[in-house]
Write an enzyme that holds these catalytic residues in place. Structure first.
Site, short mmCIF file in Angstrom:
data_model
loop_
_atom_site.label_atom_id
_atom_site.label_comp_id
_atom_site.label_asym_id
_atom_site.label_seq_id
_atom_site.Cartn_x
_atom_site.Cartn_y
_atom_site.Cartn_z
CE LYS A 181 7.89 25.99 12.71
NZ LYS A 181 8.44 26.18 14.01
CD GLU A 255 15.83 12.68 6.78
OE1 GLU A 255 15.96 11.61 7.73
OE2 GLU A 255 16.44 12.49 5.83
CB CYS A 289 15.27 10.78 14.61
SG CYS A 289 16.91 11.33 13.78
CD GLU A 390 10.59 9.23 17.67
OE1 GLU A 390 9.75 9.85 17.28
OE2 GLU A 390 11.73 9.23 17.21
P1 NAD Z 1 7.61 18.04 15.85
O1 NAD Z 1 7.09 17.15 14.67
O2 NAD Z 1 6.86 18.16 16.88
O3 NAD Z 1 8.04 19.34 15.41
C1 NAD Z 1 8.87 19.45 14.20
C2 NAD Z 1 8.68 20.85 13.67
O4 NAD Z 1 7.45 20.90 13.00
C3 NAD Z 1 8.81 22.22 14.40
O5 NAD Z 1 9.59 23.24 13.85
C4 NAD Z 1 7.30 22.33 14.76
O6 NAD Z 1 7.04 23.72 15.13
C5 NAD Z 1 6.77 22.17 13.41
N1 NAD Z 1 5.43 21.87 13.30
C6 NAD Z 1 4.48 21.53 14.18
N2 NAD Z 1 3.26 21.24 13.78
C7 NAD Z 1 3.25 21.62 12.50
C8 NAD Z 1 2.19 21.52 11.57
N3 NAD Z 1 1.06 21.25 11.76
N4 NAD Z 1 2.66 21.94 10.13
C9 NAD Z 1 3.99 22.14 9.85
N5 NAD Z 1 5.05 22.13 10.97
C10 NAD Z 1 4.63 21.92 12.10
O7 NAD Z 1 9.06 17.29 16.43
P2 NAD Z 1 9.69 17.77 17.67
O8 NAD Z 1 9.16 17.30 18.87
O9 NAD Z 1 10.34 19.07 17.13
O10 NAD Z 1 10.98 16.64 17.22
C11 NAD Z 1 11.14 15.45 17.62
C12 NAD Z 1 10.83 14.57 16.60
O11 NAD Z 1 11.51 14.92 15.45
C13 NAD Z 1 11.10 12.96 16.92
O12 NAD Z 1 10.01 12.40 16.26
C14 NAD Z 1 12.17 12.86 15.99
O13 NAD Z 1 12.33 11.28 15.70
C15 NAD Z 1 12.00 13.56 14.90
N6 NAD Z 1 13.36 13.62 14.32
C16 NAD Z 1 13.76 12.98 13.16
C17 NAD Z 1 15.29 13.33 12.51
C18 NAD Z 1 15.54 12.48 11.46
O14 NAD Z 1 16.54 12.98 10.62
N7 NAD Z 1 14.85 11.50 10.76
C19 NAD Z 1 16.07 13.99 13.26
C20 NAD Z 1 15.54 14.61 14.49
C21 NAD Z 1 14.42 14.49 14.90
#
Ligand code: NAD
Length: 504
Positions: A181, A255, A289, A390
């Protein structure tokens, strides 16, 4: 002008969403709708999980040796390379990442993870024979590493294709099947990539279900047919997903977010550090991140370092991400941009000083994008919002320190633990500091030093498990032990008398 429709990709076919719902994918640089993406639901997900399960059980996939799968990974790398231009364009226009980053960093990472995993599985001990032990009786014991099953892979919007391929490639290298997804904000490159490599894989091995997190993402968490979840995203959503998946006790790789600290020692090379600190925070306009968001600088060199950082920040080019001359593109959305400005305002309210940037910028030709100047905030205390949360924007929070003890305590005083850095010319001392920091990656005299053959992941609330390297492969393997006994006579079994009192 009509825009493309992005559907699901299930069992080797393009499949429309069962409820026929779509939403727009917006180019964050221009505000234009560039595609319509399917809004899937739990029925669509179920269809993909069934396809993935039957592909997992099919000898056509289960029967492939690691050598077969290694060849496949090389073929995937080749296919991506051949279509790089198209994928890069899709990635820039949906995520707002700059073309220079995506073409010179993301694509390399994607090709590299295919090659690294291919080489790894050729030599990986999927079967290990343990040496025989004579007691309690001679047995032959083997440790078998097996694929887990159907993996649900959920990822974020900031490096969409690279983040997803860091999951897909190890998952299939290990012999699993996957249901992906992508983020609903940036599904374009992932869906296209799945279509491009589809003919290399048996149908059902790789499936994509589009939709929003609260629907398809949450359904992945709850689906009993999914054995493992690998999630990249915010800590908040990661916690929710774990709660959803607890019912079936799924395996997890998480992650999550970060608030990484860069420690600048008084002996740091100022020219290198100033360039490196900005590279650490401004890459992807701070939307990474493991960005170096907290600068912990020794008071002896603070003025000198900040003067040089301000000069260099003024040279960064904010602009259209499709222009090779651009250093920093837009925020992912207007709402996210407003949130970042809110953090900058909070720093002012809490008594810190914005010494550079802090404002929204107009970019000609991208009037509907939300661009923010590289921003440096000084006089930050570690209990302020900009030091704890963050921000995910081009904002560097500067905290000054006097002693190494203080620097290490500040670096570790965070609920996150993704990355950290030490800037110093004394490499022995820098290593000593690195050993004391609670973070999954610690970089000395550079930033973003990720390698596909080394594990990456977080301490504390930055995650669970690791991606990349051997640990990244093992995250997609179950461990089975098969032991064979050779003693046929119950009377000769050393331990049976514990239960069988009448045994002679
Ligand atoms: P997000 O948590 O809003 O969304 C991530 C994914 O989760 C998306 O595909 C979203 O549709 C899905 N999602 C949202 N609600 C959900 C739920 N209730 N159940 C399951 N899936 C759900 O994050 P974002 O805004 O897309 O990305 C930014 C975040 O990601 C930041 O916090 C960043 O630090 C983190 N990030 C971490 C890494 C790492 O390797 N540690 C890498 C990139 C980004």
């Amino acid at each position: 002008m009509s825009i493309p429709k992005l559907d699901h990709f299930i069992n080797g076919q393009i499949v429309q969403p069962s409820e026929g719902r779509y939403t727009n994918v917006i180019n964050p640089a221009t505000g234009e709708a560039i595609a319509e993406v399917a809004l899937g639901n739990s029925d669509d997900l179920d269809c993909a999980v069934r396809a993935a399960r039957s592909a997992f059980e099919d000898p056509n996939w289960r029967g492939q040796s690691p050598q077969d799968r290694a060849k496949l990974l090389y073929a995937i790398a080749g296919r991506i390379q051949e279509n790089a231009e198209e994928l890069i364009f899709l990635e820039v226009s949906s995520s707002g990442g700059t073309i220079s980053r995506i073409s010179s960093l993301d694509l390399l990472v994607i090709i590299d993870i295919c090659q690294v995993m291919a080489e790894l599985i050729k030599g990986y001990p999927f079967i290990q024979n343990l040496p025989p032990r004579p007691l309690p009786e001679p047995t032959h014991t083997r440790i078998i590493k097996e694929p887990i099953g159907v993996c649900g892979l959920i990822s974020a919007w900031n490096f969409p294709l690279a983040l997803m391929m860091l999951k897909v490639i190890p998952a299939i290298a290990a012999g699993n099947t996957v249901v992906i997804k992508p983020s609903e904000l940036t599904p374009n490159s992932t869906l296209r990539c799945a279509e491009l490599i589809a003919d290399l894989l048996p149908d059902g091995v790789l499936n994509v279900v589009n939709g929003i997190g609260a629907e398809v993402g949450a359904a992945i968490g709850r689906h009993p047919g999914i054995d493992k979840i690998s999630f990249t995203g915010s800590t908040r959503v990661g916690k929710q997903l774990m709660a959803d998946a607890a019912q079936s006790l799924k395996r997890f790789t998480m992650e999550l977010g970060g608030k990484s600290a860069a420690i600048v020692m008084p002996d740091a090379d100022i020219e290198l550090t100033a360039h490196g600190v900005l590279f650490g925070i401004m890459l992807n306009s701070g939307q990474a991140c493991e960005s170096g968001t907290r600068l912990l600088v020794h008071s002896d060199v603070e003025d000198q370092l900040l003067a040089r950082i301000r000069e260099l920040a003024a040279q960064l080019v904010i602009g259209d991400p499709l222009d090779l001359a651009t250093s920093m593109g837009p925020m992912s959305s207007i709402e996210h941009g407003e949130k970042v400005l809110g953090y900058i305002a909070s720093a002012r309210e809490e008594g810190a000083e914005i010494v550079c940037g802090g404002n929204k910028v107009d970019v000609p030709g991208c009037e509907d994008g939300f661009f923010i100047e590289p921003t440096v905030i000084t006089g930050v205390r570690n209990d302020m919002k900009v030091a704890r949360e963050e921000i995910f924007g081009p904002v560097l929070s500067v905290i000054s320190f006097e002693t190494v003890e203080e620097a290490v305590t500040l670096a570790n005083d965070s609920s996150y633990g993704l990355a950290a850095g030490v800037w110093s010319q004394d490499l022995v001392n820098a290593e000593q500091i690195a050993l004391r920091i609670q973070a999954g990656s610690v970089w000395i005299n550079d930033w973003h030093m990720l390698r596909t053959d080394a594990p990456f992941g977080g301490y504390k609330e930055s995650g669970i498990g690791r991606e990349m390297g051997v640990a990244g492969l093992e995250a997609y393997l179950e461990t089975k032990v098969i032991s064979t006994a050779f003693q046929r006579r119950p009377q000769q079994k050393m331990l049976y008398p514990i239960v069988h009192k009448a045994i002679a």
